[in-house]
Design an enzyme around this catalytic site. Structure first.
Site, short mmCIF file in Angstrom:
data_model
loop_
_atom_site.label_atom_id
_atom_site.label_comp_id
_atom_site.label_asym_id
_atom_site.label_seq_id
_atom_site.Cartn_x
_atom_site.Cartn_y
_atom_site.Cartn_z
N GLU A 1 37.51 59.56 41.35
CA GLU A 1 37.26 60.32 42.59
C GLU A 1 37.73 59.70 43.12
OE1 GLU A 1 36.16 60.81 46.01
OE2 GLU A 1 34.24 59.00 45.75
N LYS B 1 39.39 45.32 40.42
CA LYS B 1 40.23 44.76 41.28
C LYS B 1 40.23 45.52 42.66
CE LYS B 1 45.35 45.82 43.14
NZ LYS B 1 44.87 46.13 43.39
N GLU C 1 45.32 65.85 52.95
CA GLU C 1 43.87 65.85 53.84
C GLU C 1 44.68 63.98 54.92
OE1 GLU C 1 42.62 62.40 50.81
OE2 GLU C 1 40.54 62.76 51.70
N CYS D 1 36.18 59.69 52.18
CA CYS D 1 36.87 60.65 51.03
C CYS D 1 35.49 62.32 51.71
CB CYS D 1 37.08 60.74 49.64
SG CYS D 1 34.55 59.68 48.87
P1 NDP Z 1 45.78 53.80 46.41
O1 NDP Z 1 44.68 55.38 45.78
O2 NDP Z 1 46.76 54.46 45.92
O3 NDP Z 1 45.24 53.37 45.81
C1 NDP Z 1 45.54 51.95 45.54
C2 NDP Z 1 45.15 51.16 44.51
O4 NDP Z 1 45.28 51.84 43.31
C3 NDP Z 1 45.55 49.21 44.49
O5 NDP Z 1 44.14 48.56 43.81
C4 NDP Z 1 46.82 49.52 43.44
O6 NDP Z 1 46.39 48.62 42.72
C5 NDP Z 1 45.69 50.56 42.23
N1 NDP Z 1 47.13 51.52 41.30
C6 NDP Z 1 48.42 51.87 41.85
N2 NDP Z 1 49.13 51.94 41.10
C7 NDP Z 1 48.44 52.14 39.45
C8 NDP Z 1 48.51 53.28 38.91
N3 NDP Z 1 48.88 53.38 38.45
N4 NDP Z 1 47.74 52.45 37.67
C9 NDP Z 1 46.61 51.68 37.85
N5 NDP Z 1 45.88 51.64 39.58
C10 NDP Z 1 47.30 51.63 40.30
O7 NDP Z 1 45.63 53.88 47.58
P2 NDP Z 1 46.31 53.93 49.18
O8 NDP Z 1 45.91 52.88 49.50
O9 NDP Z 1 47.70 53.51 48.64
O10 NDP Z 1 45.98 55.41 50.32
C11 NDP Z 1 46.91 56.69 49.87
C12 NDP Z 1 46.10 57.42 49.82
O11 NDP Z 1 44.51 57.03 49.15
C13 NDP Z 1 45.35 56.84 51.12
O12 NDP Z 1 45.60 58.07 52.24
C14 NDP Z 1 43.98 58.15 51.59
O13 NDP Z 1 44.55 59.39 51.32
C15 NDP Z 1 43.68 58.06 50.39
N6 NDP Z 1 42.44 57.15 49.89
C16 NDP Z 1 41.62 57.75 49.43
C17 NDP Z 1 40.33 57.80 49.38
C18 NDP Z 1 38.88 58.19 48.77
O14 NDP Z 1 37.77 57.31 49.09
N7 NDP Z 1 39.18 58.41 47.53
C19 NDP Z 1 39.94 55.93 49.69
C20 NDP Z 1 40.95 55.36 49.72
C21 NDP Z 1 42.24 55.64 50.18
P3 NDP Z 1 48.64 48.20 42.74
O15 NDP Z 1 49.05 47.15 43.54
O16 NDP Z 1 47.54 46.47 41.10
O17 NDP Z 1 48.79 49.23 42.03
#
Ligand code: NDP
Length: 475
Positions: free
Chosen positions: A248, A173, A379, A282
């Protein structure tokens, strides 16, 4: 405008409706993706479970051959994939110090081939007159993968390829913000793999697909890259059937510059590791601690590089930094910058949203900040770097470690032995000397503390897609 479909059981699946995929450089849609729902997750799990017995018992050499073929298909379609990554994510084709969509697709190809060649040999623990004891690595079953928007294609490869290599089947996904390069990869891979081995479900934000994957009793492991709060929810949701997991999550990596370096000599490299992909990686350097004796000089060098950096639409070959990937992230960067301003921070350059279309923010270097303000403690995941003065090395190591995160960290010095000793005192999954964020497909990478659970890459990463079976044969 092209309409991208899901793939379940080897077949294209169009949902009842689509959602737009926005190009962050223009703020406009350039593609549509299928708006799937939870019932598509169920279908994908059924297909993945049905495909598992044959795929897991396919001879190793055949699985390796098919994965190498996927690597070749990515390579044959590299220009298209680069364009899709640049359009959906915003990162330039070439990018700052070569960190762009060319590197993302090139990395995806390299990771695919290196992972295909990894082995999981049977380990013999004992072989004597009494008994022979062997340790076997077996695939887990169905892996659920949830990937983010910052390196959409590369991270999909990091999740999917080791899962397949070890004999698992996958339900993937992608982020709703960046689904198209991943959809195209899965389409290419499905021309090579048996049906059901690799399935992809896309949906609008809030469709509950992610949570449905995390909860699904037919999924045996979750691999997730994204934010720490969502990682915690996934752990809760995955408890029902005790899913294995690799998480991660966020990092707020510190870099510490010792007094013996020449600011002019290291400024360009420091700038690159903090600002590549607009800081949306990250393991970018996100808090820069600099010894007081070279503080002003290094700040001035960093600001001068930032002012010269070419920011624009990533499709132009000369662009070094593109837009921030989405409006929410841009607003968050603005919020942290304004909070720092209200605490007396000195903005050496940037600090503003750029005029015109798209989600552009000026590359920003901020001085006279310290721990305890949001820009340092949280972050930013954007093109803004706080530079913090220190005088005592033990104190700065303590401050670097005073974070719930622990992904990466770095020490910058001409004395490599001393730097290595200090690097080992950093509480993080990877510590670099005179480098930051550099990863490779054969070295394990992962976070400690709230930056995650488990590691990716190489043999250690591959083992996370397996369970151990011990075989004891009495003699
Ligand atoms: P999120 O970390 O919130 O991830 C969003 C994804 O997670 C979507 O695919 C969503 O799918 C899924 N998701 C949300 N809730 C759940 C749940 N309860 N169980 C399983 N899957 C879930 O990303 P954001 O885009 O909102 O980014 C937020 C912050 O994350 C950024 O500001 C950044 O700081 C950080 N980030 C870190 C990254 C890294 O490389 N470590 C990469 C990207 C972001 P659905 O819509 O179906 O719920």
């Amino acid at each position: 405008m092209k309409n991208y479909f899901m793939i379940i059981d080897g077949k294209p699946v169009f949902a009842d409706s689509t959602f737009p995929v926005i190009n962050p450089a223009t703020g406009e849609a350039f593609a549509q993706a299928a708006a799937g729902n939870i019932s598509h997750v169920d279908d994908a799990v059924v297909a993945a479970r049905a495909a598992f017995p044959a795929w897991s018992s396919t001879p190793d050499a055949e699985r390796q051959r098919l994965i190498h073929a996927i690597g070749a298909a990515l390579e044959a379609n590299m220009p298209e994939l680069m364009e899709l990554v640049t359009k959906e994510n915003g990162k330039p084709l070439n990018g700052l110090n070569g960190v762009g969509s060319g590197m993302e697709v090139g990395g995806a190809i390299a990771w695919t081939h290196v992972t295909a060649d990894l082995q999981l040999p049977v380990e013999v623990i004992q072989d004597n007159d009494e008994a022979r004891i062997e340790v076997h690595r077996k695939p887990l079953g169905v892996v659920g993968s949830i990937t983010p928007w910052n390196w959409p294609l590369m991270i999909a490869i990091w999740h999917v390829i080791p899962a397949l290599r070890a004999g698992n089947t996958v339900v993937l996904k992608p982020s709703e913000l960046t689904p198209v390069a991943t959809l195209r990869f899965v389409e290419l891979a499905n021309a090579i793999l048996p049906p059901g081995v690799l399935n992809i479900v896309t949906g609008r934000s809030g469709s509950g697909i992610g949570a449905a994957i995390a909860k699904h009793p037919g999924i045996d492991k979750i691999v997730f890259t994204g934010s720490t709060p969502t990682g915690k929810q996934i752990m809760q949701n995955a408890a029902g059937n005790l899913k294995r997991m690799t998480l991660e999550l966020g990092g707020n990596d510190a870099g510490i510059v010792l007094s013996d370096v020449d600011p002019k000599a290291i400024a360009s490299k420091l700038f690159g590791v903090a600002f590549n992909n607009n800081g949306q990686t990250c393991a970018c350097l996100k808090r820069l601690y600099v010894h007081e004796s070279i503080y002003e000089e290094l700040c001035a060098e960093l600001a001068s590089i930032a002012r010269k950096t070419i920011v624009g639409n990533g499709m132009s070959p000369e662009t070094q930094l593109g837009p921030v990937q989405n409006q929410a992230q841009l607003s968050f960067v603005q919020e942290l910058a304004e909070d720092a301003r209200s605490h007396g921070a000195r903005f050496l350059c940037g600090g503003r949203v750029m005029d015109g279309v798209g989600y552009f923010y000026e590359p920003t270097v901020v001085a006279d900040v310290t721990d305890g303000i949001r820009l340092v403690d949280e972050e930013p995941f954007g093109p803004i770097l706080p530079v913090i003065k220190y005088s005592d090395i033990d104190d700065v190591i303590r401050r670097a470690n005073n974070s719930p995160n622990g992904l990466g960290g770095s020490i910058w010095s001409n004395d490599r032995a001393k730097a290595a000793e200090l690097a080992l005192r950093l509480e993080c999954g990877t510590a670099w000397v005179n480098e930051h964020g550099a990863i490779q497909p054969d070295a394990p990478f992962g976070g400690v503390k709230q930056s995650g659970i488990g590691v990716e890459f190489g043999r250690y990463g591959l083992e996370e897609y397996t369970s151990i079976q011990t075989l004891k044969i009495m003699k």
